[in-house]
Design a protein around this motif. Structure first.
Motif: not given
Length: 160
Positions: A72-86
């Protein structure tokens, strides 16, 4: 270290506890972090924490609940946020592992229909992974689960 990085580091500490077999300590740490993050907190934090919390559950039903929270949370993650998290690549690289875990939990609960659905979704998303050790590990996991599902009760043909 930014606030975001600090939370990911703390989640990483819980992952390490789990890898060392200190499952109860990991659950306690994750539970406290979940309270800090909150139900509407950063989706990357919620996804990472829930995905990791699922791994240290002793009851498959609890594991499934945490895996569902992670998806459910993954569906709200942007590519930019994912990159920031590594995350290498895009946020879609999170889905193969999430669906693998869900498929496995459903399989262990005997819900073969949902297990097959999440296996198919995981396989459909696997192209987002690189050909590195992590990508290969997830692909092997999907293949092993497919073999276990194939050996399970057959799919009933549609009624006419």
């Amino acid at each position: 270290m930014t606030g975001s990085d600090a939370m990911m580091a703390r989640i990483g500490q819980g992952i390490e506890l789990g890898h060392r077999g200190e499952r109860e300590a990991a659950r306690l740490l994750f539970s406290g972090l979940w309270d800090e993050i909150g139900a509407s907190g950063d989706p990357m934090h919620r996804c990472a924490l829930a995905h990791s919390m699922a791994d240290v559950q002793d009851d498959v039903r609890e594991e499934l609940l945490w895996d569902l929270r992670a998806l459910e949370a993954a569906e709200l993650i942007t590519d930019e946020r994912a990159r920031q998290a590594g995350v290498i690549g895009s946020a879609s690289g999170l889905y193969p592992s999430l669906h693998l875990n869900l498929a496995d939990a459903y399989h262990r609960l005997g819900d073969l229909g949902r297990a097959r659905d999440h296996l198919a979704r995981g396989r459909a998303a696997v192209g987002a992974l690189g050909d590195d050790g992590y990508g290969q590990m997830i692909r092997r996991g999907l293949d092993r689960l497919a073999d276990r599902l194939a050996a399970s009760a057959p799919v009933e043909p549609p009624r006419r």
